[in-house]
Design a protein around this motif. Structure first.
Motif, PDB file in Angstrom:
ATOM      1  N   THR B 376     -15.600 -29.775  55.414  1.00  0.00           N
ATOM      2  CA  THR B 376     -15.111 -30.765  56.070  1.00  0.00           C
ATOM      3  C   THR B 376     -15.154 -30.583  57.422  1.00  0.00           C
ATOM      4  O   THR B 376     -15.035 -31.339  58.227  1.00  0.00           O
ATOM      5  N   VAL B 377     -14.294 -29.499  57.586  1.00  0.00           N
ATOM      6  CA  VAL B 377     -14.122 -28.948  59.198  1.00  0.00           C
ATOM      7  C   VAL B 377     -15.572 -29.051  60.034  1.00  0.00           C
ATOM      8  O   VAL B 377     -15.732 -29.402  60.929  1.00  0.00           O
ATOM      9  N   THR B 378     -16.476 -28.207  59.457  1.00  0.00           N
ATOM     10  CA  THR B 378     -17.795 -27.992  59.842  1.00  0.00           C
ATOM     11  C   THR B 378     -18.582 -29.504  60.190  1.00  0.00           C
ATOM     12  O   THR B 378     -18.885 -29.605  61.145  1.00  0.00           O
ATOM     13  N   GLY B 379     -18.417 -30.466  59.423  1.00  0.00           N
ATOM     14  CA  GLY B 379     -18.757 -31.620  59.502  1.00  0.00           C
ATOM     15  C   GLY B 379     -18.249 -32.360  60.548  1.00  0.00           C
ATOM     16  O   GLY B 379     -18.931 -32.756  61.509  1.00  0.00           O
ATOM     17  N   ALA B 380     -16.936 -32.309  60.614  1.00  0.00           N
ATOM     18  CA  ALA B 380     -16.253 -33.124  61.770  1.00  0.00           C
ATOM     19  C   ALA B 380     -16.430 -32.234  62.893  1.00  0.00           C
ATOM     20  O   ALA B 380     -16.610 -32.941  63.965  1.00  0.00           O
ATOM     21  N   VAL B 381     -16.414 -31.098  63.227  1.00  0.00           N
ATOM     22  CA  VAL B 381     -17.066 -30.468  64.146  1.00  0.00           C
ATOM     23  C   VAL B 381     -18.363 -30.855  64.707  1.00  0.00           C
ATOM     24  O   VAL B 381     -18.706 -31.296  66.069  1.00  0.00           O
ATOM     25  N   LEU B 382     -19.432 -31.061  63.729  1.00  0.00           N
ATOM     26  CA  LEU B 382     -20.729 -31.448  64.101  1.00  0.00           C
ATOM     27  C   LEU B 382     -20.726 -32.706  64.770  1.00  0.00           C
ATOM     28  O   LEU B 382     -21.226 -32.947  65.781  1.00  0.00           O
ATOM     29  N   VAL B 383     -19.977 -33.665  64.320  1.00  0.00           N
ATOM     30  CA  VAL B 383     -19.878 -35.000  64.760  1.00  0.00           C
ATOM     31  C   VAL B 383     -19.182 -35.147  66.137  1.00  0.00           C
ATOM     32  O   VAL B 383     -19.593 -35.518  67.201  1.00  0.00           O
ATOM     33  N   LEU B 384     -18.267 -34.225  66.348  1.00  0.00           N
ATOM     34  CA  LEU B 384     -17.222 -34.138  67.623  1.00  0.00           C
ATOM     35  C   LEU B 384     -18.080 -33.515  68.553  1.00  0.00           C
ATOM     36  O   LEU B 384     -18.094 -34.198  69.629  1.00  0.00           O
ATOM     37  N   ALA B 385     -18.819 -32.680  68.451  1.00  0.00           N
ATOM     38  CA  ALA B 385     -19.711 -32.006  69.474  1.00  0.00           C
ATOM     39  C   ALA B 385     -20.667 -32.998  69.880  1.00  0.00           C
ATOM     40  O   ALA B 385     -21.017 -32.996  71.085  1.00  0.00           O
ATOM     41  N   VAL B 386     -21.307 -33.589  68.975  1.00  0.00           N
ATOM     42  CA  VAL B 386     -22.404 -34.707  69.612  1.00  0.00           C
ATOM     43  C   VAL B 386     -21.687 -35.833  70.128  1.00  0.00           C
ATOM     44  O   VAL B 386     -22.306 -36.132  71.361  1.00  0.00           O
ATOM     45  N   VAL B 387     -20.609 -36.275  69.752  1.00  0.00           N
ATOM     46  CA  VAL B 387     -19.904 -37.437  70.488  1.00  0.00           C
ATOM     47  C   VAL B 387     -19.529 -36.816  71.703  1.00  0.00           C
ATOM     48  O   VAL B 387     -19.785 -37.585  72.844  1.00  0.00           O
ATOM     49  N   ILE B 388     -18.752 -35.726  71.786  1.00  0.00           N
ATOM     50  CA  ILE B 388     -18.392 -35.069  73.309  1.00  0.00           C
ATOM     51  C   ILE B 388     -19.668 -35.085  74.157  1.00  0.00           C
ATOM     52  O   ILE B 388     -19.745 -35.684  75.434  1.00  0.00           O
ATOM     53  N   ASP B 389     -20.652 -34.657  73.688  1.00  0.00           N
ATOM     54  CA  ASP B 389     -21.990 -34.441  74.386  1.00  0.00           C
ATOM     55  C   ASP B 389     -22.552 -35.933  74.976  1.00  0.00           C
ATOM     56  O   ASP B 389     -22.823 -36.153  76.046  1.00  0.00           O
ATOM     57  N   ALA B 390     -22.435 -36.850  74.024  1.00  0.00           N
ATOM     58  CA  ALA B 390     -23.122 -38.109  74.262  1.00  0.00           C
ATOM     59  C   ALA B 390     -22.115 -38.779  75.340  1.00  0.00           C
ATOM     60  O   ALA B 390     -22.778 -39.429  76.220  1.00  0.00           O
ATOM     61  N   LEU B 391     -20.786 -38.437  75.272  1.00  0.00           N
ATOM     62  CA  LEU B 391     -19.899 -39.010  76.362  1.00  0.00           C
ATOM     63  C   LEU B 391     -20.387 -38.349  77.804  1.00  0.00           C
ATOM     64  O   LEU B 391     -20.238 -39.076  78.544  1.00  0.00           O
ATOM     65  N   ALA B 392     -20.421 -36.904  77.711  1.00  0.00           N
ATOM     66  CA  ALA B 392     -20.561 -36.401  78.855  1.00  0.00           C
ATOM     67  C   ALA B 392     -21.969 -36.664  79.533  1.00  0.00           C
ATOM     68  O   ALA B 392     -22.155 -36.879  80.644  1.00  0.00           O
ATOM     69  N   ARG B 393     -22.692 -37.256  78.714  1.00  0.00           N
ATOM     70  CA  ARG B 393     -24.221 -37.438  79.056  1.00  0.00           C
ATOM     71  C   ARG B 393     -24.356 -38.994  79.686  1.00  0.00           C
ATOM     72  O   ARG B 393     -24.483 -39.104  80.574  1.00  0.00           O
ATOM     73  N   ARG B 394     -23.325 -39.877  79.268  1.00  0.00           N
ATOM     74  CA  ARG B 394     -23.328 -40.974  79.511  1.00  0.00           C
ATOM     75  C   ARG B 394     -22.541 -41.179  81.139  1.00  0.00           C
ATOM     76  O   ARG B 394     -22.874 -42.016  81.914  1.00  0.00           O
ATOM     77  N   ARG B 395     -21.459 -40.371  81.212  1.00  0.00           N
ATOM     78  CA  ARG B 395     -20.770 -40.139  82.355  1.00  0.00           C
ATOM     79  C   ARG B 395     -21.798 -39.830  83.580  1.00  0.00           C
ATOM     80  O   ARG B 395     -21.881 -40.202  84.596  1.00  0.00           O
ATOM     81  N   ALA B 396     -22.520 -38.658  82.993  1.00  0.00           N
ATOM     82  CA  ALA B 396     -23.507 -38.015  83.946  1.00  0.00           C
ATOM     83  C   ALA B 396     -24.426 -39.231  84.467  1.00  0.00           C
ATOM     84  O   ALA B 396     -24.866 -39.384  85.678  1.00  0.00           O
ATOM     85  N   ALA B 397     -24.871 -40.171  83.513  1.00  0.00           N
ATOM     86  CA  ALA B 397     -25.962 -41.096  83.955  1.00  0.00           C
ATOM     87  C   ALA B 397     -25.405 -42.045  84.741  1.00  0.00           C
ATOM     88  O   ALA B 397     -25.997 -42.713  85.730  1.00  0.00           O
ATOM     89  N   GLN B 398     -24.017 -42.507  84.644  1.00  0.00           N
ATOM     90  CA  GLN B 398     -23.677 -43.335  85.470  1.00  0.00           C
ATOM     91  C   GLN B 398     -23.317 -43.078  86.926  1.00  0.00           C
ATOM     92  O   GLN B 398     -23.427 -43.666  87.784  1.00  0.00           O
ATOM     93  N   ARG B 399     -22.998 -41.714  86.764  1.00  0.00           N
ATOM     94  CA  ARG B 399     -22.879 -41.098  88.320  1.00  0.00           C
ATOM     95  C   ARG B 399     -24.104 -41.025  88.910  1.00  0.00           C
ATOM     96  O   ARG B 399     -24.380 -41.068  90.077  1.00  0.00           O
ATOM     97  N   GLY B 400     -25.336 -41.117  87.910  1.00  0.00           N
ATOM     98  CA  GLY B 400     -26.572 -41.354  88.848  1.00  0.00           C
ATOM     99  C   GLY B 400     -27.096 -39.828  88.873  1.00  0.00           C
ATOM    100  O   GLY B 400     -27.624 -39.390  89.989  1.00  0.00           O
TER     101      GLY B 400
END
Lengths: 370, 400
Positions: B376-400
């Motif tokens: 359960t924890v490994t699964g949660a970490v997997l999703v969490l990592a991808v979500v954080i990564d996606a958010l960071a990328r989106r922010r970076a993209a908005q900043r241009g």
């Protein structure tokens, strides 16, 4: 975008295709002469639960096949393996019923879910013989099993004896159990814990091991050694031989001589017998699987021919929640370095498989010759 | 999200060997997220059981993740193409079985048996690649078929006995040897020196847009944490029992892969295909050939991972390579920041991802927690990592 969704669609279609193909594959067993009706040579099916433990494919199936050939050369034997998937096993049961099986001998993946198998069989007038874990809450024709709690007690008593010999009668020990939810393992665990309580042996850490996975057991043992320290335990209760292998590997990597820490096992795996001969593993609980499979073939033939099963196959009855199932209890008992020669002498174990390659010298030391 | 194809056409500015260790310096969210994740997780596990942060346990951890890390790095190659290999677990089990049987039953010397096992993996990979490229079957399907097929072959290779003890001292030594301390020190110091030097050289190759050369301090600063990690880690391990040989094997494989992927033409082509296969094809990249080679490498690495796992367990059995191995290998790469859609990721990310996943399992066993939690924890970490990564990328993209 369009292209990728097209591709995904194709992928799904292919996945469906594969599933169907594999169903079709499992559906076709041997396909010579399938006739029905209670005759002199009924079709018999053997449904094995998984391929991880050598017990089923390496011992049970060959012994069953051999015996059936002896007592009924014209009988057809269909075999299938469910790869640890209860629903696949149910499907395989349906397939063999459709294929004309009159008796299903099954070692259920899940003793509760297998009630479905028994129900399908009953509806089609097919007899069900349960091997190992007894099918629960269903009508079962016969059961061949061992006294599971006794197996747990045997392992624990052996360990207690070895601990006392080495001057640590109270432990502490590490307990590496099998798959969580496994009803058989739960009984063995209970039997073992009773002994530990009785003898005042401290269990410092307990683990359940998904799928009885040896490499998982190895990691559990690594961590137990880290948590307790190298001198924080004096023996290991391992529920089967595969995991005992993992436990011993963990000790070796921590520079602990496994000869100084008794480790238990179950299944009489060839690899474990070799470790017992070299002294790395203390004991394995012997199960006379050949006897079990041979008697299962006998019972199956009687049931398939619609005959009364002779009384010698009914040593006890075990209640499975719905009925008292006539039961044959096959022999169990601890194998260790002191008595292993006897098992070879009585040909209950095959020395030619165990005493090969690097193990010839160690076998000779114990007086075992091929 | 994507690496432009043009990147593959401007290598002249950068000397290949300066990119040997293409460690991300800035703007790489995945890498940093995982690093922070590991620090946080380790702190938590330390609080729960101080023995977690003993050198002995961390040394164990490295041994525990070696096999899955090699598989994870193998997964990176096909993931970069936007493909997947679901058969890696089965291939690792099969090749380990081949090694054990060839060595102990046929009596072939261990080094040759290992070579045979890796070749077996490579051949399997070529077969996957050919089916994928020739017939246009999605790799998902081909390797799903492979997963079942190779598992079956593994059972056949092991025969009815089902398990084999490994007694050969060479095979066992792969994961139970610690290198001599002088060698450990040499490797540690060379690696640290290299990390610093390559940053400077790399910088000289890249002119800053403004034309001015940043000070050497600024160039070296991002490398300091990594260098410190290498130095501290190396020192601790050497003072404990020495650096495990298998750790150096894994790092050598990672370095070699990183070099090929970032500094050689074939590696840049791989990224190009993953970003846009059609564009790559039009610009003259031999897409099919590279794909076949990629599947071959992935399966070859799966074989190596299987060999390491077998060496560690002193045995090969019917469950070798099964269970959660494949999923953890792919999860490791994805947690590290490797994209499932191709074109983005490095082997170092896969290593870090494996380290994170391995830490979870290690820590939970240390705490004697039920294995249900671990998944359960490994699964949660997997999703969490991808979500954080996606958010960071989106922010970076908005900043241009």
């Amino acid at each position: 975008m369009n292209r990728s969704s097209l591709r995904r669609g194709r992928m799904v279609a292919a996945a469906v295709l594969i599933t169907t193909a594999s169903v079709a594959l499992t559906a076709c067993g041997d396909s010579d002469g399938g006739d029905s009706g209670k005759n002199a040579s009924p079709t018999i099916a053997y449904l094995a639960p998984e391929t991880i433990t050598p017990r089923y494919e390496a011992i049970e199936k060959p012994a069953l096949t051999k015996r059936l050939k002896e007592i009924c050369p014209d009988c057809r034997l269909i075999t299938a393996n469910a790869n640890s998937d209860p629903s696949q096993q149910l499907q395989q049961a349906e397939n063999v019923i459709a294929d004309g099986a009159k008796v299903i001998i099954t070692n259920p993946v899940d003793s509760k879910a297998a009630a479905g198998i028994a129900a399908r069989a009953e509806a089609n007038d097919v007899a069900v013989i349960s091997l190992g874990r007894l099918i629960q809450n269903a009508n079962v024709s016969w059961s061949l099993t061992m006294d599971t709690a006794q197996a747990g007690r045997d392992k624990a008593l052996s360990l207690a004896e070895a601990l006392a010999e080495q001057g640590h009668p109270k432990g502490p020990i590490v307990m590496i159990n099998g798959a969580p939810g496994d009803t058989d393992d739960a009984k063995m665990k209970q039997g073992a814990e009773e002994v530990f309580k009785e003898k005042g042996i401290e269990v410092a850490m307990r683990f359940d091991t998904p799928q009885w996975d040896p490499s998982k057991a190895q990691q559990e043992m690594d961590q137990a050694i880290t948590a307790l320290g190298r001198d924080g335990f004096f023996g290991v209760y391992s529920s089967n031989d595969g995991m005992a292998g993992g436990v011993i590997a963990a000790m070796k990597s921590a520079n602990i001589d496994p000869r100084t820490r008794p480790v238990t096992g179950l299944d009489n795996d060839v690899a474990a017998l070799q470790r017992i001969i070299t002294g790395e593993q203390y004991m394995t609980e012997f199960q006379d699987i050949v006897d079990e499979a041979t008697k299962a073939a006998d019972v199956a033939l009687h049931l398939g021919r619609g005959e009364e099963v002779p009384a010698q196959y009914k040593e006890a009855t075990v209640n499975n929640g719905k009925m008292d199932v006539p039961t044959y209890l096959f022999e169990i008992g601890p194998i260790n370095q002191k008595n292993i020669k006897q098992y070879f002498d009585e040909e209950k174990l095959d020395a030619s498989k165990v005493c090969s390659g690097d193990f010839v010298a160690a076998c000779q030391k114990l007086g075992i010759t091929v | 999200m994507t690496v432009s194809v043009s990147r593959s056409e401007q290598p002249q500015a950068v000397r290949p060997w300066s990119r040997l260790l293409a460690l991300p310096s800035g703007g790489d969210h995945g890498f940093r997220t995982v690093l922070i994740g590991i620090v946080g997780l380790w702190a938590l596990l330390y609080a729960l059981n101080p023995r977690f942060l003993t050198v002995g346990n961390l040394s164990n951890l490295l041994l525990q993740i070696a096999a899955v890390a090699v598989l994870s790095m193998g997964a990176v190659i096909v993931l970069l193409l936007g493909e997947i290999d679901l058969s890696m677990g089965s291939v690792s089990g099969l090749c380990a079985a081949v090694m054990a049987v060839v060595n102990s039953k046929i009596g072939v010397p261990a080094p040759l048996a290992i070579v045979a096992a890796i070749l077996c993996g490579v051949v399997i990979g070529v077969m996957h690649g050919v089916v994928v490229t020739r017939f246009g079957v999605p790799s998902f399907v081909v390797t799903l078929g492979g997963l079942l097929t190779w598992q079956g072959v593994q059972l056949a290779v092991l025969g009815e006995q089902g398990n084999l003890n490994i007694t050969d001292s060479f095979i066992v030594s792969l994961t139970s040897t610690y290198v001599p301390n002088w060698f450990g020190w040499t490797v540690t110091l060379l690696a640290s020196a290299y990390l610093l030097a390559s940053a400077l050289i790399h910088q000289r190759g890249h002119r800053h847009p403004s034309g001015e050369q940043p000070s050497w301090l600024k160039v070296l600063l991002p490398r300091i944490p990594v260098v410190a990690l290498v130095l501290i880690g190396g020192t601790l391990l050497i003072n404990h029992r020495g650096i495990p040989l298998v750790v150096l094997i894994v790092l050598a494989v990672a370095t070699l892969m990183s070099y090929v992927l970032t500094a050689r033409k074939v590696g840049r082509h791989l990224y190009a295909i993953g970003s846009n296969a059609e564009a790559a094809r039009r610009s003259g990249v031999r897409v099919d050939r590279i794909k076949v080679a990629a599947f071959a490498c992935t399966a070859g690495l799966a074989a190596l991972g299987g060999i390491l796992a077998a060496s560690r367990l002193f045995a090969v059995n019917q469950s070798s390579g099964q269970g959660s191995l494949l999923l953890l290998a792919i999860a490791g790469a994805v947690i590290g920041g490797v994209s499932l859609f191709g074109g983005v990721g490095t082997v170092w990310q896969a290593l870090l991802g494996s380290l994170l996943i391995g830490s979870i399992a290690n820590g939970m066993d240390l705490l004697s927690m039920p294995s249900s939690y671990r998944f359960t924890v490994t699964g949660a970490v997997l999703v969490l990592a991808v979500v954080i990564d996606a958010l960071a990328r989106r922010r970076a993209a908005q900043r241009g």
